[in-house]
Design an enzyme around this catalytic site. Structure first.
Site, PDB file in Angstrom:
ATOM      1  N   SER A 250      36.967  24.852  21.521  1.00 37.26           N
ATOM      2  CA  SER A 250      37.297  25.223  20.181  1.00 37.26           C
ATOM      3  C   SER A 250      38.076  24.374  19.419  1.00 37.26           C
ATOM      4  O   SER A 250      38.077  24.147  18.380  1.00 37.26           O
ATOM      5  CB  SER A 250      37.773  26.905  20.303  1.00 37.26           C
ATOM      6  OG  SER A 250      38.734  26.620  21.347  1.00 37.26           O
ATOM      7  N   LYS A 297      42.165  38.626  27.770  1.00 36.71           N
ATOM      8  CA  LYS A 297      41.478  39.311  26.601  1.00 36.71           C
ATOM      9  C   LYS A 297      41.757  40.871  26.946  1.00 36.71           C
ATOM     10  O   LYS A 297      41.577  41.488  25.690  1.00 36.71           O
ATOM     11  CB  LYS A 297      39.777  39.076  26.812  1.00 36.71           C
ATOM     12  CG  LYS A 297      39.560  37.957  26.467  1.00 36.71           C
ATOM     13  CD  LYS A 297      37.995  37.491  26.539  1.00 36.71           C
ATOM     14  CE  LYS A 297      37.573  36.295  26.218  1.00 36.71           C
ATOM     15  NZ  LYS A 297      36.237  35.872  26.351  1.00 36.71           N
ATOM     16  N   GLY A 373      34.722  40.985  33.440  1.00 36.50           N
ATOM     17  CA  GLY A 373      35.814  40.559  33.150  1.00 36.50           C
ATOM     18  C   GLY A 373      35.904  40.630  31.417  1.00 36.50           C
ATOM     19  O   GLY A 373      35.191  41.560  31.046  1.00 36.50           O
ATOM     20  N   ALA A 375      34.530  38.968  29.053  1.00 39.09           N
ATOM     21  CA  ALA A 375      33.292  38.656  28.204  1.00 39.09           C
ATOM     22  C   ALA A 375      32.292  39.680  28.615  1.00 39.09           C
ATOM     23  O   ALA A 375      31.553  39.983  27.707  1.00 39.09           O
ATOM     24  CB  ALA A 375      32.915  37.344  28.568  1.00 39.09           C
ATOM     25  N   ASN A 394      29.828  42.905  40.331  1.00 42.08           N
ATOM     26  CA  ASN A 394      31.210  42.223  40.092  1.00 42.08           C
ATOM     27  C   ASN A 394      31.865  42.186  41.604  1.00 42.08           C
ATOM     28  O   ASN A 394      31.433  42.818  42.420  1.00 42.08           O
ATOM     29  CB  ASN A 394      32.042  42.973  39.482  1.00 42.08           C
ATOM     30  CG  ASN A 394      33.268  42.079  38.883  1.00 42.08           C
ATOM     31  OD1 ASN A 394      33.160  40.929  38.538  1.00 42.08           O
ATOM     32  ND2 ASN A 394      34.372  42.472  38.953  1.00 42.08           N
TER      33      ASN A 394
HETATM   34  P1  NAP Z   1      37.735  36.979  33.000  1.00 44.72           P
HETATM   35  O1  NAP Z   1      38.070  38.082  32.002  1.00 44.72           O
HETATM   36  O2  NAP Z   1      39.074  36.174  33.766  1.00 44.72           O
HETATM   37  O3  NAP Z   1      36.688  37.449  33.823  1.00 44.72           O
HETATM   38  C1  NAP Z   1      36.347  36.723  34.961  1.00 44.72           C
HETATM   39  C2  NAP Z   1      35.219  37.566  35.603  1.00 44.72           C
HETATM   40  O4  NAP Z   1      34.540  36.477  36.383  1.00 44.72           O
HETATM   41  C3  NAP Z   1      35.581  38.410  36.507  1.00 44.72           C
HETATM   42  O5  NAP Z   1      34.724  39.762  36.603  1.00 44.72           O
HETATM   43  C4  NAP Z   1      35.682  37.966  38.033  1.00 44.72           C
HETATM   44  O6  NAP Z   1      35.650  38.858  39.025  1.00 44.72           O
HETATM   45  C5  NAP Z   1      34.476  36.873  37.836  1.00 44.72           C
HETATM   46  N1  NAP Z   1      34.915  36.059  38.698  1.00 44.72           N
HETATM   47  C6  NAP Z   1      35.893  35.063  38.484  1.00 44.72           C
HETATM   48  N2  NAP Z   1      35.852  34.177  39.674  1.00 44.72           N
HETATM   49  C7  NAP Z   1      34.889  34.360  40.503  1.00 44.72           C
HETATM   50  C8  NAP Z   1      34.351  34.003  41.502  1.00 44.72           C
HETATM   51  N3  NAP Z   1      34.843  32.951  42.150  1.00 44.72           N
HETATM   52  N4  NAP Z   1      33.528  34.718  42.202  1.00 44.72           N
HETATM   53  C9  NAP Z   1      32.585  35.830  41.672  1.00 44.72           C
HETATM   54  N5  NAP Z   1      33.202  36.323  40.380  1.00 44.72           N
HETATM   55  C10 NAP Z   1      34.178  35.835  39.893  1.00 44.72           C
HETATM   56  O7  NAP Z   1      37.078  35.891  31.978  1.00 44.72           O
HETATM   57  P2  NAP Z   1      36.236  35.897  30.719  1.00 44.72           P
HETATM   58  O8  NAP Z   1      36.902  35.980  29.520  1.00 44.72           O
HETATM   59  O9  NAP Z   1      35.436  37.193  30.783  1.00 44.72           O
HETATM   60  O10 NAP Z   1      35.163  34.854  30.831  1.00 44.72           O
HETATM   61  C11 NAP Z   1      34.249  34.482  31.638  1.00 44.72           C
HETATM   62  C12 NAP Z   1      33.297  33.444  31.305  1.00 44.72           C
HETATM   63  O11 NAP Z   1      32.632  33.557  30.158  1.00 44.72           O
HETATM   64  C13 NAP Z   1      34.072  31.882  31.201  1.00 44.72           C
HETATM   65  O12 NAP Z   1      33.500  30.748  31.641  1.00 44.72           O
HETATM   66  C14 NAP Z   1      34.140  31.590  29.648  1.00 44.72           C
HETATM   67  O13 NAP Z   1      34.192  30.679  29.111  1.00 44.72           O
HETATM   68  C15 NAP Z   1      32.705  32.300  29.531  1.00 44.72           C
HETATM   69  N6  NAP Z   1      32.466  32.758  27.938  1.00 44.72           N
HETATM   70  C16 NAP Z   1      31.777  32.147  26.980  1.00 44.72           C
HETATM   71  C17 NAP Z   1      31.822  32.427  25.809  1.00 44.72           C
HETATM   72  C18 NAP Z   1      30.683  31.783  24.875  1.00 44.72           C
HETATM   73  O14 NAP Z   1      30.774  32.134  23.703  1.00 44.72           O
HETATM   74  N7  NAP Z   1      29.597  31.046  25.364  1.00 44.72           N
HETATM   75  C19 NAP Z   1      32.542  33.751  25.387  1.00 44.72           C
HETATM   76  C20 NAP Z   1      33.386  34.301  26.092  1.00 44.72           C
HETATM   77  C21 NAP Z   1      33.521  33.685  27.473  1.00 44.72           C
HETATM   78  P3  NAP Z   1      36.852  39.754  39.673  1.00 44.72           P
HETATM   79  O15 NAP Z   1      36.958  41.102  38.688  1.00 44.72           O
HETATM   80  O16 NAP Z   1      36.471  39.849  40.754  1.00 44.72           O
HETATM   81  O17 NAP Z   1      38.135  38.896  39.467  1.00 44.72           O
END
Ligand code: NAP
Length: 517
Positions: A250, A297, A373, A375, A394
């Site tokens: 960003s 978030k 999470g 997103a 999840n």
């Molecule tokens: P978040 O709120 O921290 O959520 C992370 C999610 O991933 C949780 O469900 C977590 O599971 C899971 N996770 C994390 N590490 C893991 C692992 N090693 N193995 C399995 N599951 C795992 O993050 P978020 O904001 O949702 O973002 C997630 C991703 O989406 C990021 O990479 C972000 O860059 C991407 N994103 C992209 C866009 C876009 O515009 N393209 C927009 C938003 C987000 P637990 O509940 O078990 O911890």
């Protein structure tokens, strides 16, 4: 106006001169770090200012202050004297500055350099934290025309707040105040706000060249990506908060738009282990708006005085801006500004997926969402609105259950038991975890699942463009979509919400090309 200084840490004078030429158009001055040179090169340092053709700082940094110099103080002073000896009447051929640490007591050398117009930078380094900078500036300044330099290592954004506050209290004389490391990164960009004489930069492309200090970026990045030359006391500050925030595109998007649209604003990443610390710093720096990314978030919603329906429905917020209304005070916290929040992941996701599918809704589609999470919350709320059916898987199943229960969707863990259910929800698979993001590009969030080739697979990750998960899907003929298009679409809505002005659509192709590079 704050200057840009290139820290020269190559082993030879000739390589340092090459680096100087590489970045010459971006910099005002350079620092010759003699402690990084091969010992044989020390014979030639005296001629460096003439060869450089710009003002140069002479520095021989000791190991204890973050440099490489290990010999005793006697030989260091001799080496300093060698660099400063035989001063010429044409000042451009002498070192313009010499960096002397606070505890280096060499009155004879100091007297000599002053006589020939070399200015002293009186420096102090602390790699363990941040102390009372105001007092330190006062105690360091021995003589009025010295430039005081304080380089500290903030351990969090609260320490960074201290740096800005102390700097504001201290307006006498010229000073260099900077925070090292990831938390201090913003101080290298906001030199004007700190009243700092210069910002140090370093070569970052050649792995053979050590960084001058933790957290330095290249002069090109400072100028082109972070608008250093355009920042002044009136510049509005925006940013993104999250942790670890190693991958964020960003700043490039926003700063490009600010620059093309001639908006006096800058966008900076603020990695933070505490959301409160960021909100307090926002107060200090008058940050007007921010993107909020993982893991904040959901937590951010507790700090908002006002939210849009998108936040209410998704239960997650990725964008905040300051509202011009009185405070919502949170017991025990010093945060006083009123923030509003929205969620632009929702619209960004929907537009991207529906365009890819060439559909107007998801009726009849059986979809698996991996992750629960922030997103995923936005994605699942949109799948529900668009009439799709969904299975949420999840790592922590209870979070999948909690999210699914809001919509009466199915849920499960990321395990072999989920495979049967997934067979029934495999028209579209949407990967929303960060697993597979750079630098861990080999990681796969659900290796147990074998694609059959008929699924449409979307991965929200945009760095890399092809994750290990998408590569596996492509290998058996699935249609795949990465997160780049969603990123740009959500950024557009975010920009419009925060700045209250239209996003310049004509910039999208250029932005896309730059991000993909
Ligand atoms: P978040 O709120 O921290 O959520 C992370 C999610 O991933 C949780 O469900 C977590 O599971 C899971 N996770 C994390 N590490 C893991 C692992 N090693 N193995 C399995 N599951 C795992 O993050 P978020 O904001 O949702 O973002 C997630 C991703 O989406 C990021 O990479 C972000 O860059 C991407 N994103 C992209 C866009 C876009 O515009 N393209 C927009 C938003 C987000 P637990 O509940 O078990 O911890």
């Amino acid at each position: 106006m704050s200057k840009i200084c290139l820290c020269l840490t190559a082993k030879t004078i000739s390589r340092n001169l090459e680096l100087l030429d590489k970045y010459r158009k971006y910099i005002d001055m350079a620092e010759l770090r003699v402690d990084c040179l091969d010992p044989d090169e020390n014979f030639f340092i005296r001629h460096f200012p003439k060869q450089a053709g710009i003002p140069v700082i002479l520095t021989i940094r000791r190991k204890q202050d973050g440099g490489n110099y290990l010999s005793g103080e006697g030989s260091r002073v001799s080496l300093l004297s060698r660099g400063l000896a035989f001063a010429e009447s044409d000042k451009r051929h002498n070192f313009a500055y010499v960096d002397l640490e606070e505890d280096l007591d060499v009155p004879g050398l100091e007297e000599a350099v002053r006589t020939f117009g070399t200015r002293i930078i009186r420096s102090y380094h602390n790699f363990d934290g941040v102390e009372k900078i105001t007092e330190k500036v006062r105690s360091l300044r021995k003589i009025g025309d010295e430039i005081v330099k304080i380089a500290v290592m903030p351990q969090n954004l609260q320490d960074v707040q201290t740096i800005y506050r102390n700097s504001r209290e201290n307006t006498d004389g010229e000073k260099i105040i900077l925070g090292m490391g990831p938390y201090g990164f913003n101080t290298r960009i906001l030199c004007e706000k700190l009243g700092s004489f210069l910002s140090y930069t370093s070569e970052t492309e050649d792995p053979e060249i050590p960084p001058g200090a933790p957290g330095l970026i290249s002069p090109a990045e400072l100028v082109e990506k972070y608008r250093f030359r355009d920042i002044n006391s009136k510049t509005d500050i925006y940013g993104v908060v999250g942790f670890p925030l190693t991958t964020t595109f960003s700043p490039r998007i926003y700063n490009t738009v600010f620059s093309r649209e001639k908006i006096n604003a800058v966008y900076i990443p603020f990695p933070s282990l505490s959301l409160n610390y960021f909100l307090e710093l926002a107060e200090e720096l008058n940050i007007k708006g921010a993107a909020v990314t993982n893991p904040y978030k959901e937590e951010i919603i507790n700090h908002l005085a006002n939210v849009t329906d998108a936040v209410r429905v998704a239960g997650a917020c990725n964008t905040i801006k300051v509202r011009g209304m009185p405070t919502k005070s949170i017991p025990g916290e010093t945060i006083t500004r009123a923030w509003s929040g929205t969620n632009t992941d929702t619209l960004g996701f929907t537009e991207s997926l529906l365009k890819f599918l060439d559909r107007k809704h998801l009726r009849g589609q059986k979809i698996t969402v991996i992750g629960a999470g922030g997103a995923a919350r936005a994605v699942v709320s949109e799948i529900h609105r668009l009439k799709g059916k969904c299975l949420i898987l999840n790592r922590t199943p209870v979070r999948a259950r909690e999210l699914a229960s809001n919509y009466n969707f199915s849920w499960g863990g990321l395990d072999s038991q989920a495979l049967d259910s997934m067979d029934r929800y495999s028209d579209i698979i949407i990967q929303t975890t960060p697993v597979g993001t750079f630098p861990d590009v080999g990681d796969d969030p659900f290796e147990l699942y074998h694609f059959n080739g008929h699924e449409t697979v979307m991965d929200l990750i945009y760095n890399p463009l092809e994750t290990a998960f998408l590569k596996r899907a492509m290998a058996v003929g699935c249609r795949v979509l990465n997160g780049m298009d969603m990123l740009l679409r959500q950024a557009k809505y975010q920009y419009e919400y925060i700045l209250d002005r239209e996003f310049p659509e004509q910039l999208v192709p250029a932005l896309l090309a730059s991000l993909q590079k």
